[in-house]
Design a protein around this motif. Structure first.
Motif, PDB file in Angstrom:
ATOM      1  N   PHE A 169     -20.093  20.686 -32.362  1.00 57.00           N
ATOM      2  CA  PHE A 169     -20.779  21.351 -33.476  1.00 57.00           C
ATOM      3  C   PHE A 169     -21.916  20.504 -34.044  1.00 57.00           C
ATOM      4  CE2 PHE A 169     -17.298  19.442 -36.096  1.00 57.00           C
ATOM      5  CZ  PHE A 169     -18.024  18.895 -37.151  1.00 57.00           C
ATOM      6  N   SER A 170     -22.009  19.263 -33.611  1.00 48.44           N
ATOM      7  CA  SER A 170     -23.190  18.489 -34.047  1.00 48.44           C
ATOM      8  C   SER A 170     -24.410  18.862 -33.216  1.00 48.44           C
ATOM      9  CB  SER A 170     -22.902  16.987 -33.945  1.00 48.44           C
ATOM     10  OG  SER A 170     -22.797  16.594 -32.588  1.00 48.44           O
ATOM     11  N   ALA A 171     -24.190  19.631 -32.164  1.00 47.45           N
ATOM     12  CA  ALA A 171     -25.303  20.018 -31.291  1.00 47.45           C
ATOM     13  C   ALA A 171     -25.837  21.404 -31.616  1.00 47.45           C
ATOM     14  CB  ALA A 171     -24.860  19.967 -29.830  1.00 47.45           C
ATOM     15  N   GLY A 172     -25.323  22.027 -32.677  1.00 49.38           N
ATOM     16  CA  GLY A 172     -25.806  23.363 -33.035  1.00 49.38           C
ATOM     17  C   GLY A 172     -24.664  24.194 -33.595  1.00 49.38           C
ATOM     18  N   ASP A 173     -25.011  25.278 -34.275  1.00 43.66           N
ATOM     19  CA  ASP A 173     -24.017  26.165 -34.886  1.00 43.66           C
ATOM     20  C   ASP A 173     -22.941  26.523 -33.856  1.00 43.66           C
ATOM     21  OD1 ASP A 173     -24.023  28.737 -37.233  1.00 43.66           O
ATOM     22  OD2 ASP A 173     -22.790  28.805 -35.427  1.00 43.66           O
ATOM     23  N   PRO A 174     -21.686  26.158 -34.134  1.00 40.15           N
ATOM     24  CA  PRO A 174     -20.649  26.402 -33.129  1.00 40.15           C
ATOM     25  C   PRO A 174     -20.393  27.886 -32.878  1.00 40.15           C
ATOM     26  CG  PRO A 174     -19.675  25.600 -35.170  1.00 40.15           C
ATOM     27  CD  PRO A 174     -21.154  25.480 -35.330  1.00 40.15           C
ATOM     28  N   ALA A 175     -20.482  28.694 -33.914  1.00 39.96           N
ATOM     29  CA  ALA A 175     -20.284  30.134 -33.723  1.00 39.96           C
ATOM     30  C   ALA A 175     -21.360  30.698 -32.805  1.00 39.96           C
ATOM     31  CB  ALA A 175     -20.282  30.854 -35.073  1.00 39.96           C
ATOM     32  N   ASP A 176     -22.594  30.280 -33.014  1.00 38.40           N
ATOM     33  CA  ASP A 176     -23.674  30.751 -32.140  1.00 38.40           C
ATOM     34  C   ASP A 176     -23.445  30.307 -30.698  1.00 38.40           C
ATOM     35  OD1 ASP A 176     -25.035  32.082 -34.114  1.00 38.40           O
ATOM     36  OD2 ASP A 176     -26.358  30.409 -34.592  1.00 38.40           O
ATOM     37  N   GLN A 177     -22.982  29.076 -30.532  1.00 36.92           N
ATOM     38  CA  GLN A 177     -22.720  28.606 -29.167  1.00 36.92           C
ATOM     39  C   GLN A 177     -21.666  29.465 -28.479  1.00 36.92           C
ATOM     40  OE1 GLN A 177     -22.382  24.244 -28.436  1.00 36.92           O
ATOM     41  NE2 GLN A 177     -22.763  23.994 -30.627  1.00 36.92           N
ATOM     42  N   ILE A 178     -20.617  29.808 -29.231  1.00 37.83           N
ATOM     43  CA  ILE A 178     -19.531  30.597 -28.624  1.00 37.83           C
ATOM     44  C   ILE A 178     -19.970  32.046 -28.412  1.00 37.83           C
ATOM     45  CG2 ILE A 178     -17.166  31.425 -28.926  1.00 37.83           C
ATOM     46  CD1 ILE A 178     -16.630  28.821 -30.530  1.00 37.83           C
ATOM     47  N   LEU A 179     -20.715  32.585 -29.368  1.00 40.61           N
ATOM     48  CA  LEU A 179     -21.216  33.956 -29.190  1.00 40.61           C
ATOM     49  C   LEU A 179     -22.077  34.035 -27.941  1.00 40.61           C
ATOM     50  CD1 LEU A 179     -21.918  34.860 -32.913  1.00 40.61           C
ATOM     51  CD2 LEU A 179     -20.412  36.128 -31.352  1.00 40.61           C
TER      52      LEU A 179
ATOM     53  N   ALA B  61      -7.704  24.701 -37.332  1.00 40.27           N
ATOM     54  CA  ALA B  61      -6.910  23.470 -37.254  1.00 40.27           C
ATOM     55  C   ALA B  61      -7.644  22.323 -37.940  1.00 40.27           C
ATOM     56  CB  ALA B  61      -6.606  23.141 -35.785  1.00 40.27           C
ATOM     57  N   VAL B  62      -8.284  22.648 -39.050  1.00 39.18           N
ATOM     58  CA  VAL B  62      -9.044  21.627 -39.784  1.00 39.18           C
ATOM     59  C   VAL B  62      -8.481  21.449 -41.191  1.00 39.18           C
ATOM     60  CG1 VAL B  62     -11.299  21.007 -40.728  1.00 39.18           C
ATOM     61  CG2 VAL B  62     -11.148  22.058 -38.454  1.00 39.18           C
ATOM     62  N   GLY B  63      -8.515  22.544 -41.973  1.00 33.05           N
ATOM     63  CA  GLY B  63      -7.977  22.474 -43.323  1.00 33.05           C
ATOM     64  C   GLY B  63      -9.027  22.272 -44.387  1.00 33.05           C
ATOM     65  N   TYR B  64      -8.531  22.001 -45.598  1.00 38.92           N
ATOM     66  CA  TYR B  64      -9.386  22.062 -46.784  1.00 38.92           C
ATOM     67  C   TYR B  64     -10.407  20.951 -46.861  1.00 38.92           C
ATOM     68  CZ  TYR B  64      -6.250  18.574 -48.991  1.00 38.92           C
ATOM     69  OH  TYR B  64      -5.505  17.466 -49.307  1.00 38.92           O
ATOM     70  N   GLN B  65     -10.278  19.936 -46.013  1.00 43.41           N
ATOM     71  CA  GLN B  65     -11.258  18.854 -46.067  1.00 43.41           C
ATOM     72  C   GLN B  65     -12.348  19.047 -45.009  1.00 43.41           C
ATOM     73  OE1 GLN B  65      -9.555  14.884 -46.387  1.00 43.41           O
ATOM     74  NE2 GLN B  65      -7.750  15.663 -47.442  1.00 43.41           N
ATOM     75  N   ALA B  66     -12.587  20.310 -44.637  1.00 40.41           N
ATOM     76  CA  ALA B  66     -13.612  20.588 -43.630  1.00 40.41           C
ATOM     77  C   ALA B  66     -14.955  20.013 -44.058  1.00 40.41           C
ATOM     78  CB  ALA B  66     -13.740  22.102 -43.437  1.00 40.41           C
ATOM     79  N   HIS B  67     -15.623  19.390 -43.111  1.00 41.15           N
ATOM     80  CA  HIS B  67     -16.930  18.837 -43.455  1.00 41.15           C
ATOM     81  C   HIS B  67     -17.932  19.206 -42.365  1.00 41.15           C
ATOM     82  CE1 HIS B  67     -14.405  15.904 -41.362  1.00 41.15           C
ATOM     83  NE2 HIS B  67     -15.493  15.604 -40.686  1.00 41.15           N
ATOM     84  N   ASP B  68     -19.185  19.245 -42.752  1.00 44.37           N
ATOM     85  CA  ASP B  68     -20.208  19.574 -41.764  1.00 44.37           C
ATOM     86  C   ASP B  68     -20.530  18.324 -40.942  1.00 44.37           C
ATOM     87  OD1 ASP B  68     -21.920  17.951 -43.235  1.00 44.37           O
ATOM     88  OD2 ASP B  68     -22.800  19.635 -44.328  1.00 44.37           O
ATOM     89  N   HIS B  69     -21.477  18.434 -40.018  1.00 43.74           N
ATOM     90  CA  HIS B  69     -21.704  17.302 -39.110  1.00 43.74           C
ATOM     91  C   HIS B  69     -22.413  16.146 -39.804  1.00 43.74           C
ATOM     92  CE1 HIS B  69     -25.615  19.312 -38.725  1.00 43.74           C
ATOM     93  NE2 HIS B  69     -26.085  18.147 -38.357  1.00 43.74           N
ATOM     94  N   GLU B  70     -22.817  16.366 -41.032  1.00 44.38           N
ATOM     95  CA  GLU B  70     -23.391  15.240 -41.790  1.00 44.38           C
ATOM     96  C   GLU B  70     -22.347  14.601 -42.696  1.00 44.38           C
ATOM     97  OE1 GLU B  70     -26.747  17.070 -43.637  1.00 44.38           O
ATOM     98  OE2 GLU B  70     -28.028  16.760 -41.868  1.00 44.38           O
ATOM     99  N   GLY B  71     -21.135  15.148 -42.650  1.00 44.91           N
ATOM    100  CA  GLY B  71     -20.063  14.516 -43.400  1.00 44.91           C
ATOM    101  C   GLY B  71     -19.819  15.096 -44.780  1.00 44.91           C
ATOM    102  N   ASP B  72     -20.562  16.114 -45.158  1.00 49.33           N
ATOM    103  CA  ASP B  72     -20.336  16.728 -46.473  1.00 49.33           C
ATOM    104  C   ASP B  72     -19.184  17.739 -46.405  1.00 49.33           C
ATOM    105  OD1 ASP B  72     -22.432  15.309 -47.612  1.00 49.33           O
ATOM    106  OD2 ASP B  72     -23.911  16.832 -47.033  1.00 49.33           O
ATOM    107  N   GLU B  73     -18.326  17.721 -47.421  1.00 47.21           N
ATOM    108  CA  GLU B  73     -17.215  18.660 -47.450  1.00 47.21           C
ATOM    109  C   GLU B  73     -17.664  20.059 -47.829  1.00 47.21           C
ATOM    110  OE1 GLU B  73     -13.397  16.126 -48.689  1.00 47.21           O
ATOM    111  OE2 GLU B  73     -13.390  18.145 -49.548  1.00 47.21           O
ATOM    112  N   HIS B  74     -17.233  21.041 -47.028  1.00 43.33           N
ATOM    113  CA  HIS B  74     -17.481  22.458 -47.323  1.00 43.33           C
ATOM    114  C   HIS B  74     -16.192  23.192 -47.003  1.00 43.33           C
ATOM    115  CE1 HIS B  74     -21.838  22.084 -47.845  1.00 43.33           C
ATOM    116  NE2 HIS B  74     -21.837  21.278 -46.806  1.00 43.33           N
ATOM    117  N   PRO B  75     -15.323  23.388 -47.982  1.00 49.26           N
ATOM    118  CA  PRO B  75     -13.998  23.926 -47.648  1.00 49.26           C
ATOM    119  C   PRO B  75     -14.028  25.312 -47.017  1.00 49.26           C
ATOM    120  CG  PRO B  75     -14.299  23.714 -50.044  1.00 49.26           C
ATOM    121  CD  PRO B  75     -15.453  23.019 -49.400  1.00 49.26           C
TER     122      PRO B  75
END
Lengths: 378, 378, 378, 378
Positions: free
Chosen positions: D227-237, D251-265
C-alpha cells in the motif's frame, strides 16, 4: 423412594428403590414434579427392545433442584428445571457442535453415541418416573425454568417431544412460507406440526387415522389428512395442485402400519418420497432400529428398509435423521412458551399420580381414544 | 452436420443429421470444440435406459458461439463457452433457488423435473457429440470462458463431472478440516476427491479396486482404499482410529458391484453408513433410478434399495441426493482453474476425433485399464 | 396514458405521457391496478436525491398483463401479477445467487449495481404510478398472483415493503424463538415486525414515537416502545433483564432524527448496538447514501456515519445491509397471504385514484397522523 | 515460579510469582512449553489499555498437563494440550452456540462478555508467559494434541492467531472459489490468507507495506499488495477487472495508519468497502475498542469510526466482527496440521527463553524487520 420399574413385557410396577443421590461433584438431584410417558417408552413396555428388567423408566422429566454437587455453579436448591432426555458430556465434538443426542462420552456401550435416562441401550442412567432423579453434569444438562408452577404442562414438553418435533422440522430444512407434510399424529407429530406453524409454514398437513389426533391437529391450524380415507400422498398432492409439499416429517418409525393394521416399515418413507416435491427435504424423527427381531420381513429384522430410493434420488430429495439434541432448542422453546407463542401442553390428555403409572401405560399402549399424552406427578 | 447417434444397445454411429439452428430468439448455436463421453452415457449405451433410437448423445459440451438469437444479450459470435449439462428455464422456483438440475419447465415429460442434452427422459434436446449444438435460453444456461484454447481439458470438466463431484461434497455438508470417504473412483468420484481437497478436507479416502483410478487419486493427495483387498469401511475405520469419516460421497450408483463383479445395489450405501461417523453427512451423486428392469432383485427392479436404514437413523446421519445443478458452481470452478488451483483435466486419458467416438464408447464401456476419461474433439 | 411525473421538489403532477409499450421480445406491459407511495419516494419528492425532472415515479406495482412480448413464456394476457421493485437480468452472478437487488447488468450507470422502476440512480426505467407499465425480462421479474381481486391490499405489499421488512429480519440472522428490536415504525418497520412474528420470534419490540404506528405494531402482537418517553435502548434492556435482544432491524435510514426533530444519522445505529446482545445480528434496510449534500454534518454529507463501532466490535455483532432482493422472498410471502397467515395489508390507511396522487404525496410527506400507507388505484 | 509481569508502559519483567495451582476440582495446571507474544499484547505493553500493573501476560499457550482436578475427566498428567485464549464456561448461551469468545459467565466485569488469560478487561485470569498456568474448566477449555514434540511451532498457533485468522475468513462468508482481500500482514492477517487458501479461495490479496510480511504472504500463494506503492483498493480493483473481491478481512484494528505513519482509524474499513464487490462480506478481527483516550480524533476517543457507511449500505455489504471463538475451529485446524495441509508455523521468526521475553517485546513492538512472530519456551 418410589419409582416405576420395568419387570418384563407389559409389566411395569411402582416399587421402592434406592434414593437418588449425588455421586459426582458435578451432579444435581431433583425432585420430580412432572414426568411423562413417551411413545418410545412403549417400545420397551412391549418388550420390543433390549431394555433390562429392573430398569427405572422415564426420560421426560421436570422438577425442582433438591441437592447440588460441589462443582455445580449454575443451580441452587429450589431452582425449577427441565431435564433434556439426552445426557451429554458438554465437551466432545458432537456435544460442542449442537449434537448432544450423540455425545460420544456418556454412553459406555462400545460404538453407541448418545445417552439418556431410563432407556434401552442408552447407558446406565436411571429414569425419572420416580420421586427423585440424579442429573449428571448438571451445569451442562439442565435448563432453568421460571420459578413457580405456571406453564407446568407446557414446560414438561421441553424434555423431549417438543424439541423432537421441532428437530424433525429443522431436519427437513423448512423455511418460513413453505408447506410441510407431517406423517404421524402422536405427540411428536403434533409437536412437529406446532413447530412448523410457529416457524412460519404456510400450510401443514398432518397424516393419521385416529380422529382425536386429527382433531388436535386442526385445533392449531394444521390440515388433517385421514389415511384411512385414501392414499395420503394422493390427498396432499391434490391439495397442492400436484406439486407436493416443500418438506416432510417422519414421526411414526419402524412400526409403521397401514390402515388395516399390517406393519410395513417402508410405508411412511415411501409416502414421504411421493409427497415431497423435487429438491425438498425430509426430517426423520420417528425411530428406526438396526435390529428388530419381531419385524415383519427378514430385511426389516436387520434394519433394512427397502423404500423407494430410486425416486428419492431422482427427485433430488434430502433427508436428515436421528434423535433430537434437546439442548439445541430448549432455551428458545421455553421462551416461546413464556411469551405465550407456543402452547405444547395442548396435547395433554391425562394427568395422574406416580402410583397410577402402570394403569397409564396400559391405556396409552392400547392407543385408546383420547389417550394422547399422559403426565405423571409424583 | 455430423453427430453420434444411438442406434441400440452397444451400437452408436457417427451419421449426418440436420444442422443445429436457432429456433427461438433466446437460442444460441455453438460449434463444439470438446465433448466428453460420460459414465452415464454408458447406461444408455448398454441399453439400460429408455433412451430412444436415433438420439444424438452428449451432455458434456464446450465450444464457440457460432450464431446468436435476437433476444440473447450476454453472448456474441466467437465467444468461448461451457455448456452445463442441465437445461434450465431460469425462472421457476427450482432454477431460482440454485436447483437448475430440477427445472420444472424445460422437461415436457409429465412429473419429471430437470432437462438435459441427449439424455434419456430428460427432454427432446439433442446432445453435443456433434459438430454443432443448439442451446436454449442461452443467456441463462451458458458460462463464459476466457478466449483462446488454454485450459481446454480442464474447462471441459465444467459441464458435468467437476460440478457433479463438487456437488457430492456439498451435499455431504463437508466443512474445511473434516475427513471424507469417496466411494467410486470414476471421473465423478475423482472429482469429488479433488473438490474435497480444494475445499480444505484434512483427509480424503477414495475407494475403488482399479489400480489406475487409485493411482489418479493418490496423485492429488487422496488416500486410496482398494476394496478388493478387504472391507473398505473397515480399512477406513482403522485409519481413523475407529471413529470413521465426517462425510461420505456416493459416486457409484445403482449398478454397484462387489469385487467379484456381482451387483449389489445397496452395497455402497451400506458401506457409507458404516464408514461415516454419527451425525455425519452423505452426498449421493451416483445415479439411482425408479425403475431398473435388469436389476438383480425384484425390489431393485422397482428402485427399492434395502440398505441399512436402521443404523443410518441410529447414527443420526443425513443424506443429500440428486443430479448436480451445474450453474450453482461453474463460475467459481472456472475461476479456480484459471487461478491454477483446480486441475480437473488431470483425469483425461484419451482424446480423439468425433469419427472415432464409437471406438471410444467401446473401450470406455469395457472399463479397460487406463480409459478414465475420453474427450472428443469434433 | 396518464402518469405521475416528478417536476421538482414537492412538485409532482399527473400528466399525459407516451404509452407504455413492448420494446423487447422479453417485455410485458401491464395495466396497473394498485401502485403505492413509498417512504423512499419521499426522498425524491423532497428533492434530496439526484432524480431527474420528468421522471415517472412508482416502484410498488401490481397489475394485469395487457400485452406480451414474443419471447415471453410464463405469462399471458389477463394474468394478475406483482412487480418486484428491483429489475434483474436473471443471469448475472448477483441475480443467480438471490441478489436481484444488485443486478450487475440492468443499471447502465457505471459502478451502480441494481435497477428499479422510477427511482433515482436506478436506471432509465419508468415508474408505475401510471395507467400502464413496461416490465423488462418479464419471465424473470414478474410474480404470478391468483386471478381475481382478492387480497389486493395484501398483495400490493409484495412489490417492496413486505419483502423489505422480511429482508431486514433475514439480514439480522433471526431464528425462531429469538427476540428482535425493530427501530422505525413506518411501513418497512411494521413489516419487519410482522415478518419476525411470522417467523417465530418470541418477542418483537417496535420503536417509534408516533402513536398511530405504535398502535399498528401492537395490533399484530409486537411490543411498542415510545422513544419520546425515554431512551429506547434502556427501555428494551430493562424489558429483557439487561440482556438485550438477540437481533435488531434498522428501518429508519440516514434521516434519523431524535424526538426533538434534530437529525442524527448515527442515532439508530448507536441504539441498535446498545440494544442487541453480544454476538447478535443487525439487519439494515433503512436507506443510507454515499452522498447527502443536505446532511447535518460534514461527515454525513459524504456518507460517513460515525456510530459506536468500538462497542459493535467488542460485542461481536454482525450487520447485513442493502436493498431487498424481492424475488428471493415474494413467492413464499404470497403463499402466506393466500393461506391467511400473513396480512400485510393491515397497514393501509388511504386508497385513492391516480388523479389524487399529488395530494397523497403531500399528506404522506408531512407524516400526518394516520397516513401510514397510501395506495393509488389508476 | 517465573512469569512475565506487566509493570507499566514499555516495562515488562520476568519475576517470581506464586505457583499456579488447582483451585477448583474442574481445574488443570499445565507446564508451558510454548507461549507466544501476540500483537494484542503490544496494546497493553504500550500502555494503551486498562491492564493493571502486576498482571502476568500471555494468552497464546501450549503445554503439558502437570496436575489434574478431581472433577476433570478428559485429561491426565502428561497430556499435551493447546489452550484457547478464551476461557468459556461451556454452559451459557454463547458458549453453547459456538461463541466461547463471548462467554457470559467467566468475566466478572459487569456488562463484559468474554474472558481470557492475562488480558485487559477479560477477567482475573493469570497469563501463560510463565512456567505454569492454571486452566479453569479444563474439560471444556483444553484441546488435546498428539503426544510428543512434533509440530510444536504449528500447534502453538492454535491458541489464537490461526483460529483468529480463520474466523476472519468465516465472518466474511467466503466460499470456495471466491476471491479475498486481507488487510494487514501481521500474524493474524497472514493466518487469514493461509485460511482462505486452505478453504479454496481462488485468489487472496494481502495488503501491507512491510516487505518481510509481503514475502511471507507470497510464500503461501497469496498476491502481495504494497500500500505504500499506491491506493491498495485501486490496485486490487485493477487486478479484478474493476469488480473487486468477493470478500474482505480486516486484520489491522483501531491503530490503522497510512503509509506515512499517521493514524486513521477508518482507513482500513474504507478500503474494504471500496475493495469488496456489491453483496460481498467483510470479516473484522482487527481489534476496535469502545474507548481509546490516545486516539487521533475526538470521535475515535469514544470508539466512533466514521467510515464510508453510505457506500457500505449502497453496495449491500455485510460485516461480522469480534474476537474469535477458538474452540469452534481448533479441532479441525489441529487435524489439518497433523495431515500436513496447514503449516501455520511458517510465520515464526524468533524463538527464545522466557528470561529473554522483555527483549522480545522490545523488538517486536518496534516492528523491526523480520520480527513477525516471537515464541517463548519457558
Amino acid at each position: 423412594m418410589k419409582a416405576l420399574v420395568y419387570r418384563g413385557p407389559h409389566d411395569v410396577r411402582v416399587e421402592e428403590v434406592d434414593d437418588a443421590k449425588i455421586e459426582d461433584p458435578t451432579d444435581v438431584v431433583i425432585r420430580i414434579t412432572t414426568t411423562n410417558i413417551c411413545g418410545s417408552d412403549l417400545h420397551m413396555y412391549e418388550g420390543r427392545t433390549a431394555v433390562e428388567e429392573g430398569t427405572v423408566l422415564g426420560h421426560e422429566n421436570t422438577g425442582i433442584v433438591e441437592e447440588v454437587g460441589s462443582a455445580v455453579s449454575r443451580f441452587t436448591v429450589g431452582d425449577r428445571v427441565s431435564v433434556p432426555f439426552n445426557i451429554g458430556c458438554g465437551t466432545c465434538k458432537n456435544c460442542q457442535t449442537g449434537w448432544s443426542s450423540f455425545c460420544t462420552r456418556m454412553n459406555p456401550i462400545e460404538g453407541m453415541d448418545g445417552a439418556a435416562y431410563g432407556y434401552a441401550n442408552m447407558g446406565p442412567y436411571r429414569g425419572g418416573q420416580a420421586e427423585y432423579l440424579r442429573i449428571p453434569l448438571a451445569d451442562f444438562n439442565l435448563l432453568a425454568l421460571p420459578q413457580g408452577t405456571e406453564f407446568e404442562n407446557d414446560f414438561t414438553m421441553l424434555s423431549d417431544v417438543f424439541p423432537t418435533g421441532w428437530h424433525g422440522v429443522e431436519l427437513s430444512g423448512m423455511k418460513a412460507g413453505e408447506t410441510v407434510a407431517v406423517f404421524g399424529g402422536g405427540p411428536v407429530g403434533l409437536m412437529a406440526a406446532h413447530a412448523a406453524l410457529i416457524k412460519g409454514a404456510s400450510q401443514v398437513f398432518l397424516v393419521d387415522q385416529l380422529a382425536d389426533r386429527l382433531e388436535l391437529a386442526e385445533q392449531i391450524g394444521a390440515t388433517p389428512i385421514d389415511f384411512s380415507a385414501g392414499d395420503p400422498a394422493d390427498q396432499i398432492l391434490e391439495a397442492t395442485h400436484g406439486v407436493g409439499t416443500d418438506r416432510g416429517v417422519e414421526a411414526v418409525g419402524y412400526q409403521a402400519h397401514d390402515h388395516e393394521g399390517d406393519e410395513h416399515p417402508e410405508l411412511v418413507l415411501d409416502n414421504l418420497v411421493k409427497t415431497v416435491r423435487t429438491t425438498g427435504g425430509i426430517g426423520v424423527v420417528g425411530v428406526y432400529v438396526p435390529e428388530d427381531p419381531d419385524a415383519s420381513t427378514d430385511a426389516a429384522k436387520e434394519g433394512r428398509i427397502g423404500f423407494d430410493y430410486g425416486t428419492f434420488f431422482t427427485k433430488g430429495q434430502s433427508m436428515g435423521t436421528g434423535q433430537a439434541p434437546v439442548k439445541r432448542y430448549n432455551r428458545e422453546l421455553r421462551d416461546l412458551i413464556v411469551a405465550g407463542r407456543a402452547t405444547p401442553g395442548w396435547i395433554v390428555s391425562h394427568e395422574m399420580s406416580l402410583d397410577e403409572a402402570a394403569d397409564g401405560y396400559d391405556h396409552f399402549d392400547k392407543r385408546e381414544t383420547g389417550w394422547t399424552k399422559v403426565l405423571l406427578h409424583p
